[in-house]
Design an enzyme around this catalytic site. Structure first.
Site, PDB file in Angstrom:
ATOM      1  N   ASP A 447       0.832  -1.203   0.000  1.00 45.57           N
ATOM      2  CA  ASP A 447       0.000   0.000   0.000  1.00 45.57           C
ATOM      3  C   ASP A 447       0.873   1.262   0.000  1.00 45.57           C
ATOM      4  OD1 ASP A 447      -2.326   1.492   0.126  1.00 45.57           O
ATOM      5  OD2 ASP A 447      -3.182   0.347   1.778  1.00 45.57           O
ATOM      6  N   ASN A 449      -0.292   5.163   1.156  1.00 51.80           N
ATOM      7  CA  ASN A 449      -1.509   5.904   1.494  1.00 51.80           C
ATOM      8  C   ASN A 449      -1.402   7.419   1.567  1.00 51.80           C
ATOM      9  OD1 ASN A 449      -3.812   4.190   1.789  1.00 51.80           O
ATOM     10  ND2 ASN A 449      -2.690   3.121   3.390  1.00 51.80           N
ATOM     11  N   ASP A 515     -11.141   1.860  -2.704  1.00 48.31           N
ATOM     12  CA  ASP A 515     -11.685   1.521  -1.392  1.00 48.31           C
ATOM     13  C   ASP A 515     -13.209   1.538  -1.426  1.00 48.31           C
ATOM     14  OD1 ASP A 515      -9.325   0.997  -0.157  1.00 48.31           O
ATOM     15  OD2 ASP A 515      -9.122   2.956   0.797  1.00 48.31           O
TER      16      ASP A 515
HETATM   17  C1  GLA Z   1      -5.821   1.763   2.432  1.00 48.20           C
HETATM   18  C2  GLA Z   1      -6.257   0.629   1.534  1.00 48.20           C
HETATM   19  C3  GLA Z   1      -7.260  -0.263   2.259  1.00 48.20           C
HETATM   20  C4  GLA Z   1      -6.622  -0.781   3.533  1.00 48.20           C
HETATM   21  C5  GLA Z   1      -6.138   0.379   4.382  1.00 48.20           C
HETATM   22  C6  GLA Z   1      -5.361  -0.100   5.578  1.00 48.20           C
HETATM   23  O1  GLA Z   1      -6.849   2.646   2.658  1.00 48.20           O
HETATM   24  O2  GLA Z   1      -6.802   1.127   0.350  1.00 48.20           O
HETATM   25  O3  GLA Z   1      -7.637  -1.333   1.436  1.00 48.20           O
HETATM   26  O4  GLA Z   1      -5.567  -1.643   3.222  1.00 48.20           O
HETATM   27  O5  GLA Z   1      -5.306   1.256   3.649  1.00 48.20           O
HETATM   28  O6  GLA Z   1      -4.911   0.925   6.357  1.00 48.20           O
END
Ligand code: GLA
Length: 712
Positions: A447, A449, A515
């Site tokens: 990931d 973020n 998401d």
């Molecule tokens: C991001 C990802 C989610 C999840 C969260 C975990 O938002 O898109 O799918 O893995 O991080 O913190």
């Protein structure tokens, strides 16, 4: 496969039977694009095209050619072109270098052409690389700048490729989005001027994907010409489409020139990322199928054994951070019984991580939550195990992070590690590899973020190199993990669909699309992403209702019918399933396992959806290479009163073959011309079975998936 060079007229003709790309060296030693499109068998008359450019008021060159009326294969500002061109290079005094000329070429393995341009007065080189793929209408391009002088030069912009296209192309398709709203299709009409799409988030992009398609107003999913372009890069990029006064259309894709300055030192080379372009005269579906085949075989390594996805269960939407060993063992045992193959432990498994304010960076298992380690979960559940990691990030701003000092702007309480620094990348590799060595892991979800906000690195001299060096660091880490752990499958993710593009595909065979897991939003997004990403690469999960992002309730059947056309998995609490839901989950998993090969390697066709005004109706299908079987998914978002019904015309079957669809038999000709016909079943006269609410006519959010097989 032909890469032909004609000495007499200076023409290169790239032609593998599916498309032609024709370049010519002019008398002024300039390389111009004469043609890109359907394969043509001509090697002459090119003088006529050049002659068209010989009138007008222009810079004077010995040939008499007016370069404004031509398209340079890879030009720079000044001397020949007085507009933003494909690259810009300056000496250490800031003086632009204009005078690159065709020098020579070589052909490698009968499939790659390298043309060298040389600066007139010094050994400063540009290598243009063109790679053809056997039998596929895909052309792969990249550029290398080679400095064999004793001076440094500054590359201020360097596109991966520049394409001259004909005037008929007047529509451009791109994807626009943001978090939980990824992949909105945008279609712009091209008029005179320059249209540009840029990503400046550094790490990833929800805003635009590095993909565009050019077509004309008559092009449909099945008919007409399309040129598609995908950049194999996830960092800052720019895509421009320029339609000039002469109606010439130039498309360029590459690293964004914003805040980009690369110092090309003596005896050094700078390489751009690759861009793949696809020509189709069979509409958008033709383009899509070529991209899918190219990415599967040439980028994702299907021929090297990477295969179909396992049915996975991810812990995120089921538990968020609230996970521990006891819970996961119970959860995993139930999942195993229902047919799940892989348990992905999402965020929350590592030390100091009970919410998103701490824990990123150390990558050690939380021994309180998991006293017996991951092995115990694997042993007791019998499932393969995957782990979520976010290797580029840290919650602490004291480490080696990107930013100008103390006053950094947090995002999701985290900061971006300075991956321009090799030591940082190596250190992260050590930490990640020790967790991967210590535990039986076969899958990682990688990931990222947050974006880079204040671009400043304490370790590099030239700050204009930061964004690209950062991506090189990401790719270096990915390659190291891939080399050290070849048995591990990587899925990429970036706050949902921030890296849902081709940039991570060489390392990560799938990407988390968004998401937003609502079935209605997902069918739209998945169809858009499948424009260029193979279904094998599109992460798709069935989640709980009410949906956590939209609060919408759709049937379990519809959620499954949407997720089938991707990697297929679950992200809901299996311990809370009712017996009827369990039965449906078992049916779905069996169905997917039976058909995953067809889904992930078949030819994909959009039948109804994003491209047409369909009032919320979607349909798509996959057909096996031998045309013996197919799977069709049909979806309707809102029920309509006294609906006229739907004729879903199938594609890609054999006209004269008979196919079984459920109990009935139809010819391919019938299915492709008269189609599957869906009518409304009035809820007023039918008993509604909640489990099968997805059937057509039972209210909003309906779907059906049809399996079609050649009659024995
Ligand atoms: C991001 C990802 C989610 C999840 C969260 C975990 O938002 O898109 O799918 O893995 O991080 O913190």
């Amino acid at each position: 496969m032909i890469i032909d060079y004609n000495d007499l007229n200076g023409v290169f003709h790239l032609n593998n039977g599916t498309f032609s790309y024709i370049l010519k060296v002019t008398e002024d030693k300039q390389l111009v694009v004469l043609y890109y499109g359907k394969a043509v068998n001509i090697n002459n008359y090119f003088e006529e095209i050049l002659a068209m450019s010989q009138c007008g008021f222009s810079l004077q060159h010995p040939s008499g050619l007016m370069y404004e009326k031509l398209q340079l294969a890879y030009g720079t500002f000044g001397k020949y072109a007085l507009k933003e061109e494909a690259f810009l290079i300056k000496d250490d005094q800031g003086v632009m270098i204009h005078d690159f000329e065709y020098f020579d070429f070589k052909i490698l393995n009968n499939s790659t052409l390298i043309i060298r341009l040389k600066e007139k007065t010094r050994p400063l080189w540009i290598h243009l690389k063109y790679r053809l793929i056997h039998d596929m209408s895909a052309l792969v391009k990249s550029v290398a700048f080679v400095n064999e002088t004793n001076e440094p030069y500054e590359i201020a912009s360097a596109m991966s490729a520049s394409y001259g296209l004909n005037a008929r192309m007047n529509q451009v398709m791109t994807f626009n989005g943001t978090w939980i709203k990824e992949f909105s299709t945008v279609q712009n009409e091209l008029s005179r001027g320059r249209l540009s799409f840029t990503n400046l988030s550094g790490v990833s992009t929800h805003t635009y994907q590095p993909f565009l398609a050019l077509s004309n107003a008559q092009t449909t999913d099945d008919i007409g010409e399309v040129f598609g372009f995908a950049l194999i890069y996830s960092g800052n990029f720019t895509m421009t489409i320029d339609k000039d006064i002469f109606n010439q259309t130039t498309v360029q894709l590459g690293i964004s020139a914003f805040n980009f300055n690369w110092s090309l030192e003596p005896n050094h080379t700078f390489m751009t990322p690759e861009v793949v372009s696809v020509y189709s005269d069979k509409g958008f579906n033709g383009m899509t199928q070529t991209f899918h085949r190219y990415f599967l075989n040439e980028v994702m390594g299907f021929h090297q054994g990477n295969q179909y996805s396992q049915v996975l269960l991810n812990t995120w939407e089921a538990f968020y951070f609230d996970i521990d060993e006891t819970r996961l063992i119970e959860f995993g045992k139930r999942a195993k019984k229902l047919g799940v193959e892989l348990l992905v432990i999402d965020d929350g498994w590592f030390a100091s991580r009970s919410d998103d304010t701490s824990g990123l960076g150390a990558w050690q298992l939380d021994c309180e939550k998991f006293p017996n380690g991951i092995q115990a979960i694997k042993d007791q559940t019998g499932l393969e195990i995957g782990l979520w990691i976010e290797p580029e990030m840290t919650n602490s701003k004291n480490g080696t992070v990107i930013g100008p000092g103390e006053n950094l702007t947090p995002s999701r309480n985290q900061y971006v590690l300075d991956f321009t620094n090799d030591e940082v990348v190596d250190d992260v590799f050590e930490k990640v590899s020790s967790i991967l060595k210590a535990h039986p892991i076969s899958f990682i979800k990688w990931d990222a973020n947050r974006p880079i906000s204040e671009p400043c690195s304490k370790t590099i001299v030239h700050q204009g190199e930061l964004y690209h060096r950062y991506m090189l660091g990401v790719y270096k880490l990915a390659q190291k993990i891939k080399d050290a752990f070849p048995h591990i499958t990587i899925e990429s993710c970036s706050a949902g669909g921030g890296r849902a593009n081709a940039g991570m595909l060489p390392f990560a065979v799938s990407t988390w699309l968004s998401d937003n897991t609502d079935a209605c939003e997902r069918i739209r997004m998945q169809q858009s992403a499948a424009m260029f990403l193979p279904l094998r690469a599109i992460g798709s999960h069935v989640t709980a209702v009410p949906n956590h992002q939209m609060l919408r309730e759709t049937s379990l059947k519809m959620r499954g019918d949407v997720a089938f056309f991707g990697t297929f998995g679950y992200e809901l609490d299996f311990l809370k399933l009712t017996p009827a839901e369990e039965k449906e989950v078992v049916r779905q998993i069996d169905f997917f396992k039976k058909h995953r090969k067809l889904i992930q390697s078949g030819d994909y066709y959009r039948l109804l959806g994003n491209l047409k005004e369909t009032e919320g109706e979607y349909a798509h299908m996959v057909v096996s290479g031998d045309k013996n079987e197919a799977l069709v998914g049909v979806y309707q978002i809102l029920c309509k009163p006294n609906w006229e019904g739907m004729h879903v015309l199938l594609r890609g079957l054999n006209e004269n073959t008979f196919y079984c669809v459920g109990e009935k038999t139809y010819s391919g000709c019938y299915l492709m011309n008269i189609g599957i016909n869906l009518r409304q079943i009035f809820t007023g006269v039918q008993k509604v079975d909640r489990m099968h609410q997805g059937r057509f006519g039972y209210g909003d959010f309906t779907s059906e998936v049809f399996y079609i097989k050649k009659k024995d």
